[in-house]
Design a protein around this motif. Structure first.
Motif, mmCIF file in Angstrom:
data_model
loop_
_atom_site.group_PDB
_atom_site.id
_atom_site.type_symbol
_atom_site.label_atom_id
_atom_site.label_comp_id
_atom_site.label_asym_id
_atom_site.label_seq_id
_atom_site.Cartn_x
_atom_site.Cartn_y
_atom_site.Cartn_z
ATOM 1 N N SER A 168 -2.318 4.400 17.013
ATOM 2 C CA SER A 168 -1.717 3.774 15.697
ATOM 3 C C SER A 168 -1.385 4.679 14.501
ATOM 4 O O SER A 168 -0.435 4.684 13.762
ATOM 5 C CB SER A 168 -2.485 2.788 15.409
ATOM 6 O OG SER A 168 -3.976 3.078 15.069
ATOM 7 N N GLY B 143 0.006 -1.940 16.784
ATOM 8 C CA GLY B 143 -0.572 -3.150 16.742
ATOM 9 C C GLY B 143 -0.308 -3.884 15.371
ATOM 10 O O GLY B 143 1.099 -3.834 14.873
ATOM 11 N N ASN B 144 -1.133 -4.197 14.410
ATOM 12 C CA ASN B 144 -1.090 -4.758 13.387
ATOM 13 C C ASN B 144 -1.348 -3.846 12.122
ATOM 14 O O ASN B 144 -1.622 -4.155 11.183
ATOM 15 C CB ASN B 144 -1.852 -5.975 13.103
ATOM 16 C CG ASN B 144 -1.469 -6.963 14.203
ATOM 17 O OD1 ASN B 144 -0.336 -7.321 14.124
ATOM 18 N ND2 ASN B 144 -2.611 -7.734 14.660
ATOM 19 N N SER B 145 -1.537 -2.357 12.514
ATOM 20 C CA SER B 145 -2.000 -1.532 11.413
ATOM 21 C C SER B 145 -0.788 -1.255 10.506
ATOM 22 O O SER B 145 -0.895 -0.777 9.243
ATOM 23 C CB SER B 145 -2.111 -0.156 12.203
ATOM 24 O OG SER B 145 -0.948 0.405 12.948
ATOM 25 N N ASP C 251 2.979 -3.134 8.419
ATOM 26 C CA ASP C 251 3.676 -4.100 8.384
ATOM 27 C C ASP C 251 5.154 -3.926 8.427
ATOM 28 O O ASP C 251 5.723 -3.467 7.597
ATOM 29 C CB ASP C 251 3.365 -4.458 6.859
ATOM 30 C CG ASP C 251 4.321 -5.898 6.555
ATOM 31 O OD1 ASP C 251 4.807 -6.726 7.435
ATOM 32 O OD2 ASP C 251 4.309 -6.376 5.403
ATOM 33 N N SER D 263 7.134 -6.410 9.296
ATOM 34 C CA SER D 263 7.705 -7.838 9.433
ATOM 35 C C SER D 263 9.182 -7.722 9.102
ATOM 36 O O SER D 263 10.064 -8.483 9.496
ATOM 37 C CB SER D 263 6.838 -8.786 8.823
ATOM 38 O OG SER D 263 6.597 -8.475 7.336
ATOM 39 N N GLN E 232 -0.543 -3.309 20.563
ATOM 40 C CA GLN E 232 -1.660 -2.766 20.284
ATOM 41 C C GLN E 232 -1.882 -1.517 21.378
ATOM 42 O O GLN E 232 -1.147 -1.678 22.285
ATOM 43 C CB GLN E 232 -3.110 -3.738 20.538
ATOM 44 C CG GLN E 232 -3.211 -4.753 19.717
ATOM 45 C CD GLN E 232 -3.704 -4.348 18.190
ATOM 46 O OE1 GLN E 232 -3.941 -3.256 17.883
ATOM 47 N NE2 GLN E 232 -3.722 -5.677 17.271
#
Length: 547
Positions: free
Chosen positions: A288, A321-323, A325, A327, A341
């Motif tokens: 990440s 993963g969500n590390s 943004d 969106s 992830q």
């Protein structure tokens, strides 16, 4: 246009100069503390502060890729704190082809090219017995893949920090284990002080190979290594120019890969991922941290133009993963950017992919090589000058076919051509696969390894005078001035690093620093008072109970 434009790079260079000068002064103060403690005979505390200094120089670039001052402190600890009567020169096996290889790593995981290199090395080098010592294994189980290949080679795995002790006593234990080895291979992390202490005395050490797997960072070990095995040419050049590694000690050993065999066609793999066979899958895989957003432009953002232009194109990124943004980019491309992830089961994605793009701002050489082994064309961004080649992606067998672009306009053009021109895409992927296989697998790689072993046994290590005054020199040129922005994730304070290494310190020092934390913040974690070996045992058992 590329977000990292010339004016931005100029700003980075200017900022880098100021940051490096500040970091260098902090680093020198930490080295002085380690040196003073060593002179007082407080060797465990000195080793802990040496570890903090090395960790600081790794995370907060200080204009150095090696520190002879710090290496001198560690050699002093090793020669004075560990007494041994064993004379390595009496071992006649040194003159023969090595049969027993000891690999030393700080810690290993199930993911990441660094860990996989170790067990692939052992898997390939079948004519020898291989053992592994892990100096500071994280509170995770040793991967089954590693224990299996070691067992199959009639070797053993030892975790030092799972036994009662300190940095110096673990170093002594490592020296004892290494006494039966014909050669030691260091895969250690940049700040690991244990090998430098353990092998401070050349007469009591086997020949040592240092694997330069983190060539863009500061690291310890140059002064105890007979040879340095660089994984790529840019790292080899930096070893010569900035680490003082002489030509006879400065060697090239490509990253070892397992031979790749497709188990799925591209169409079948896409079907397993829920994709249509007409989709063009653009893939990227890395840890990440390698996808950090730069100047408010994320890794996902730079692919928006291509994905908007080609409705059948899809970008899959494994690692962030969500590390980060992403969106907005996902929304703008109607969900055709998919993020996962970090995971070990990446083979189906690689077999489904049509194009592979490197991580950014940090390249991932092992991921590129693995993708190229699945006949994928490879694309990597490199918006810097040639003086910063160490920031690029390069590797033997990959360099001739890797498409390296300087700006986003070129990046979009290259991806567009690869999407549109199937013949070009397939032929480039096939050529990439062939060249990688020749250098990174089987007999081709084994031949280079044999030369590494031979050169290590016949090349003396550098002589570092332990009593002479040594002073490190700070550099304020490229690539140094770019590293704080490209690789440093945040400004990490010395207090934070000392706290992260508190469990390695003697109890009196631990208690003193912990008390200072309470005075400053009004609280302190009681677990910080536990020595590392006790903490790991407790953590491991608690984790097993939860599972």
């Amino acid at each position: 246009m590329e977000k990292i434009a010339n004016n931005t790079l100029s700003l980075w260079r200017e900022e880098g100069c100021h940051i490096i000068q500040k970091n260098f002064n902090v680093f020198r103060s930490l080295v002085k503390q380690a040196k003073d403690l060593a002179q007082q005979g407080k060797y465990d505390a000195a080793a802990a502060y040496a570890d903090v200094a090395a960790l600081y120089a790794t995370l907060q670039h200080s204009g150095l890729f090696v520190s002879l001052e710090l290496e001198q402190v560690l050699l002093k600890i090793g020669t004075e704190a560990i007494q041994s009567s064993f004379d390595r020169t009496k071992n006649t096996s040194l003159q023969k082809t090595p049969k027993n290889v000891l690999h030393v790593a700080t810690s290993v995981k199930g993911i990441g090219g660094h860990s996989r290199m170790i067990w692939r090395w052992i898997q390939q080098d079948t004519q020898r017995s291989h053992s592994v010592v892990l100096t500071r294994q994280e509170p995770l189980k040793v991967p089954r893949m590693l224990t299996d290949v070691v067992t199959n080679s009639h070797g053993s795995v030892c975790v030092l920090n799972n036994t009662i002790g300190s940095l110096v006593s673990w170093a002594k234990r490592l020296r004892e284990i290494a006494a039966s080895a014909d050669v030691v291979v260091l895969h250690t992390l940049c700040d690991d002080v244990i090998p430098s202490i353990a092998f401070a005395n050349e007469e009591q050490s086997p020949p040592i190979v240092f694997v330069n797997h983190a060539d863009q960072y500061f690291w310890l070990g140059a002064s105890i290594s007979n040879v340095v095995a660089n994984l790529r040419k840019s790292g080899m050049t930096l070893s010569k120019e900035r680490r003082g590694v002489e030509a006879e000690r400065n060697l090239l050993l490509p990253i070892i890969l397992n031979p790749t065999h497709r188990t799925l066609s591209r169409t079948e793999a896409k079907r397993q991922l829920g994709l249509d066979e007409s989709n063009i899958l653009i893939l990227s895989i890395a840890r990440s941290v390698k996808y950090r957003t730069i100047n408010e432009s994320s890794f996902a953002d730079v692919h928006i133009p291509v994905l908007k232009q080609y409705d059948r194109a899809i970008l899959i990124v494994i690692g962030p993963g969500n590390s980060e943004d992403w969106s907005s980019a996902i929304e703008q491309t109607q969900g055709r950017i998919r993020v996962f992830q970090e995971r070990e089961d990446t083979a189906v994605f690689l077999q489904a992919a049509d194009i592979y793009v490197d991580s950014f701002p940090m390249p991932s050489t092992t991921s590129l090589l693995e993708a190229g082994s699945y006949d994928l064309p490879l694309v990597s961004r490199f918006p810097y000058s040639d003086a910063s080649d160490i920031l690029s992606a390069d590797a033997p067998g990959m360099d001739d076919n890797l498409i390296r672009v300087r700006n986003l306009e070129q990046y979009t053009e290259v991806l567009s051509r690869l999407i549109e021109d199937e013949k070009f895409r397939l032929s480039l992927g096939e050529a990439t696969k062939k060249c990688i296989a020749q250098m990174h697998t089987g007999d081709g790689w084994q031949h280079l390894l044999e030369d590494i072993y031979t050169r290590a046994a016949n090349t003396p290590r550098p002589k570092l005078n332990l009593t002479a005054a040594v002073m490190d020199t700070m550099f304020l040129s490229e690539p140094d001035v770019l590293l704080p922005r490209v690789f440093s994730q945040k400004d990490i304070g010395v207090g934070e690093l000392i706290q992260s290494r508190l469990r390695l310190m003697p109890f009196t020092q631990r208690l003193h620093i912990w008390s200072e934390l309470i005075k400053k913040h009004g609280f302190g974690q009681v677990s910080l008072l536990l020595p590392e070996w006790f903490y790991l045992r407790y953590y491991s058992r608690l984790r097993e109970m939860r599972l």
